[in-house]
Design a protein around this motif. Structure first.
Motif, mmCIF file in Angstrom:
data_model
loop_
_atom_site.group_PDB
_atom_site.id
_atom_site.type_symbol
_atom_site.label_atom_id
_atom_site.label_comp_id
_atom_site.label_asym_id
_atom_site.label_seq_id
_atom_site.Cartn_x
_atom_site.Cartn_y
_atom_site.Cartn_z
ATOM 1 N N VAL A 53 32.693 38.258 43.839
ATOM 2 C CA VAL A 53 31.580 38.058 42.898
ATOM 3 C C VAL A 53 30.332 38.909 43.178
ATOM 4 C CG1 VAL A 53 29.989 36.341 41.932
ATOM 5 C CG2 VAL A 53 32.402 35.798 42.169
ATOM 6 N N TYR B 278 30.690 31.006 42.107
ATOM 7 C CA TYR B 278 30.292 32.379 42.419
ATOM 8 C C TYR B 278 29.936 32.527 43.902
ATOM 9 C CZ TYR B 278 29.747 33.372 37.362
ATOM 10 O OH TYR B 278 29.957 33.548 36.020
ATOM 11 N N PHE C 88 32.526 35.885 36.629
ATOM 12 C CA PHE C 88 32.672 36.783 37.774
ATOM 13 C C PHE C 88 33.705 36.304 38.799
ATOM 14 C CE2 PHE C 88 28.374 37.544 36.130
ATOM 15 C CZ PHE C 88 28.454 38.899 35.893
ATOM 16 N N ASP C 89 34.032 35.016 38.774
ATOM 17 C CA ASP C 89 34.974 34.513 39.786
ATOM 18 C C ASP C 89 36.392 34.387 39.246
ATOM 19 O OD1 ASP C 89 33.827 32.299 38.223
ATOM 20 O OD2 ASP C 89 35.143 31.030 39.426
#
Ligand code: A3P
Length: 345
Positions: free
Chosen positions: A164, A158, A125-126
């Protein structure tokens, strides 16, 4: 003669009888085991006591053995199919905080028979490049597990990365989020120590912590320094709270995880709606390491790698005090929001 034949017959009947009773007992035991292996879903809602009883206490040896082979790519497709193994998206994520004790928390939770960890930090997600690879790529990075188990991953970046929260929300708006925090000044020094070690490994010189953490012109705390910014927990949490209600977070006291891990782990078990299965037996203090280590069973135990628990450099006490004062109001706000209090100055 007749007497001898009768004795032989009695002997045979006895053996056959024993075999029959043995088989019946075995079948009863098998059915019991299969019964207990029925997949259940422990995370969506709180489980009834009867359901809790159904969580299989399958042998850790099995968990380690087969999963280890799967991770190495040695298990066959047949084994995967036979055991009904799947790669599941995480139902809980340790989102941070870097140097808070994220690895220790993940490894300790992995002691629980209903938990399976993603060993590597996935950085899905990052990292824009990874995120662009899509959800199937992410799922493919997850370990194999039984359907009733929950997968947990940890990527401490995150917590502090802008995009995120929204991305995780889009994947699963009801996901459980774990944040492990340590006393902010200690965390910042730990963060610095990790970077310093990296520089030293490359034979590079590096600034002193004091010169990074303090602004030389104003003699105030340097909030541009990343290690300081990361320790302002409430600022980062604010961004997350735009997407998730506070009930979806559980805060772990990282300082307490070091000194007395079991109560912290029991709180996490409760938060994840899991029955309490991690016990004092699974954790033993290793005086050489100066930390608790993990005992999976009678033959297998392990401590965290040497990169966890580094010796921190001495820091000017005046700078430490200044930082502690700086963090204090942010800490208070963090406690107000999360309901967790700490033994921090
Ligand atoms: P230090 O190296 O500063 O002591 P992370 O995994 O998030 O990088 O956190 C690392 C920190 O975890 C270490 O920081 C260490 O203090 C802490 N920790 C907590 N429990 C531990 C354990 N059982 N073994 C080793 N380190 C542990």
């Amino acid at each position: 003669m007749l007497f001898k034949q009768q004795a032989l017959l009695r002997q045979k009947l006895f053996v056959l009888g024993s075999l029959a009773i043995g088989s019946v007992l075995y079948l009863v035991a098998r059915v019991g085991t299969l019964d207990r292996l029925q997949p259940i879903c422990p995370i969506e809602g709180r489980l009834t006591p009867q359901e809790l009883e159904q969580i299989p206490l399958r042998a850790l040896q099995f968990k380690r053995g087969l999963f280890h082979e799967l991770r190495k790519g040695n298990a066959t497709k047949e084994q995967i199919r036979l055991h009904n193994l799947v790669q599941q998206l995480p139902r809980a994520i340790i989102i941070g905080v870097r140097k808070g004790g994220t690895r220790a928390l993940l490894e300790m939770l992995n002691l629980h028979p209903a938990v399976v960890k993603a060993s590597q930090e996935i950085h899905f997600f990052d990292n824009d490049q990874n995120y662009a690879r899509g959800m199937d790529w992410y799922r493919g990075k997850m370990p194999f597990s039984f359907p009733h188990q929950i997968t947990i991953e940890k990527s401490p970046a995150y917590f502090i990365t802008e995009e995120v929260p929204e991305r995780i929300f889009k994947m699963n708006s009801s996901i459980k989020l774990l944040i492990i925090v340590r006393e902010p000044t200690t965390r910042a020094i730990s963060d610095y120590t990790q970077v310093l070690e990296g520089k030293e490994r490359k034979n590079k010189t590096y600034h002193k912590f004091e010169s990074l953490a303090m602004d030389a012109n104003t003699c105030e705390v340097n909030t541009k320094y990343k290690a300081v910014r990361t320790s302002i927990y409430t600022k980062h949490l604010d961004r997350w709270l735009k997407y998730f209600p506070v009930e979806q977070f559980h805060i772990v006291d990282g300082d307490r995880l070091i000194t007395d891990p079991l109560p912290e782990l029991q709180l996490v078990e409760h938060f994840l709606n899991l029955p309490s299965r991690i016990s004092q037996y699974n954790l033993y203090f290793n005086a050489t390491r100066g930390f608790y280590c993990l005992r999976f069973n009678i033959v297998f135990n392990k401590c965290l790698a040497g990169s966890k628990g580094r010796i921190h450099p001495e820091v000017d006490p005046a700078v430490v005090t200044k930082l502690q004062k700086f963090f204090h109001p942010f800490n208070q706000k963090f406690s107000q929001i999360t309901g967790r209090t700490f033994n921090w100055p």
